[in-house]
Scaffold this active site. Structure first.
Site, short mmCIF file in Angstrom:
data_model
loop_
_atom_site.label_atom_id
_atom_site.label_comp_id
_atom_site.label_asym_id
_atom_site.label_seq_id
_atom_site.Cartn_x
_atom_site.Cartn_y
_atom_site.Cartn_z
CB THR A 1 39.56 -74.90 -39.03
OG1 THR A 1 40.64 -74.16 -38.96
CG2 THR A 1 39.24 -75.40 -40.42
CG ASN B 1 44.85 -64.95 -38.87
OD1 ASN B 1 44.03 -64.18 -39.76
ND2 ASN B 1 45.90 -65.75 -39.51
CD GLN C 1 44.93 -65.36 -33.09
OE1 GLN C 1 45.43 -64.98 -31.93
NE2 GLN C 1 45.62 -66.30 -33.73
CB SER D 1 40.36 -71.55 -31.46
OG SER D 1 41.60 -72.34 -31.19
CG HIS E 1 45.25 -74.28 -30.59
ND1 HIS E 1 46.53 -73.68 -31.14
CD2 HIS E 1 44.25 -74.19 -31.31
CE1 HIS E 1 45.87 -73.60 -32.32
NE2 HIS E 1 44.77 -73.89 -32.54
CB THR F 1 31.90 -89.81 -28.47
OG1 THR F 1 30.99 -90.98 -29.03
CG2 THR F 1 32.26 -89.67 -27.21
CB CYS G 1 46.60 -72.61 -41.33
SG CYS G 1 45.98 -70.90 -41.51
#
Length: 369
Positions: A69, A143, A173, A193, A195, A231, A308
């Protein structure tokens, strides 16, 4: 438990768990000049190399973010830095592309038509590019439906007609699941992404071709090429590298086995030429949220469209993507997504198909009472 919601998020792999544990020993701030800081910076540099080798880029062109995102939000800034007042996209894009684009002022938006199979109209793209265009943003794999766009062909059209137009591809995806070659596909920006491939949540990346200018999304110490200061998430980045290196593709016909064993009428598959990782079906006479709850009680986990979207306060789970395909309100209102990974088995697919059929039959009977 049969987990079939991998498009929403994937469980961390064993390799990722090992990398996360190792990251606790690399606790230095990557910006520090002492040994611990240098060790952390080396891990980040290694992760950049891993990602770049996967897509054929250079290490300096990878910007780590807090997820797909943020990468998409960061990408939208190119419209402010490059010539052309038109932005071309589709109404089937992920909300993290459509929402930040929508707030851009003084731009003309052109939404490419999509056929019933989910393919973007290449002819319309050619026509749309005749106007000065700064950006084209089109997903690689949808997605919700898993429809695969021909990115190489789209990139060729864009660069032939309007070489200065930037081409962004949301590959959240498809990264690791479908081969990506930045140069061959003529991509200027690419979203990834962690995850979605077994890495940790909260980390993603944006490929940014050298020479493409972006305004910073976070100002501060100048990390990540001055684009998003702060960081770095060393643990998340190490998980991303590990997930990329250890990713195992699907090698058996999971989706086909499920469909072949789903002995049930009133089920339509949404989208054609789809990824083996995603299946979207509309179930006649059954609301998605009701089906999800009933399956969840039996240990089967799927989703209604994008995860989402479930956070939105709306009374229905109508799929904007299925609507964009022109498949009708009924199919859009009853669409559910089943998504797979290497960890799923053919036996699970047969079992899930049986549970689906029994559950849907029961829910349809209850609805008639």
């Amino acid at each position: 438990m049969i987990y079939l919601d991998h498009a929403a998020t994937t469980p961390p792999t064993e390799a990722v768990k090992t990398a996360v544990l190792r990251s606790f020993e690399v606790f230095g701030n990557p910006s520090s000049l002492h040994k611990l800081g240098i060790e952390a910076e080396r891990e980040i540099a290694h992760a950049r190399d891993v990602l770049t080798k996967t897509i054929g880029a250079n290490a300096s062109e990878i910007i780590f973010t807090s997820g797909g995102t943020e990468a998409n939000n960061l990408m939208c800034g190119v419209a402010k830095k490059h010539k052309g007042r038109r932005i071309i996209t589709t109404k089937a894009e992920h909300p993290s592309v459509l929402e930040p684009l929508a707030v851009l002022k003084d731009f003309e938006f052109f939404y490419l038509p999509i056929n019933r199979g989910g393919d973007v109209c290449h002819k319309s793209l050619r026509e749309a590019l005749k106007e000065p265009t700064c950006l084209v943003s089109i997903h690689h794999v949808n997605n919700e439906t898993g429809v695969i766009q021909d990115i190489e062909a789209l990139g060729k059209v864009i660069k032939q007609i309007s070489p200065q137009t930037l081409f962004h591809v949301d590959a959240a995806q498809s990264f690791c699941k479908i081969p990506i070659n930045i140069s061959q596909m003529q991509i200027d920006l690419l979203t990834m992404s962690a995850h979605k491939i077994g890495g940790l949540k909260g980390v993603g990346a944006l490929y940014l071709r050298k020479g493409v200018n972006l305004p910073p999304i976070i100002k501060g110490g100048g990390q990540e090429s001055n684009l998003r200061s702060g960081t770095e998430n060393v643990t998340g980045i190490m998980s991303f590298a590990s997930a990329t290196q250890s990713f195992q593709p699907i090698t058996v016909p999971l989706k086909e086995t499920f469909l072949n064993n789903l002995d049930l009428e009133g089920v339509d598959v949404n989208g054609e030429n789809t990824s083996p990782y995603i299946l979207n079906i509309s179930v006649e006479g059954v609301r998605p949220e009701v089906l999800l709850n009933a399956l969840s009680e039996q240990g089967v986990y799927i989703s209604a469209g994008a995860a989402c979207s479930a956070n939105k306060k709306q009374k229905d789970a109508t799929s904007a993507v299925v609507s964009a395909y022109g498949l009708g309100a009924k199919r859009a209102e009853t669409a559910v997504r089943i998504s797979f990974a290497h960890s799923n088995t053919l036996e699970e697919m047969t079992q899930t198909a049986q549970i689906f059929a029994q559950t849907i039959t029961m829910l349809r009977k209850l609805r008639k009472l």
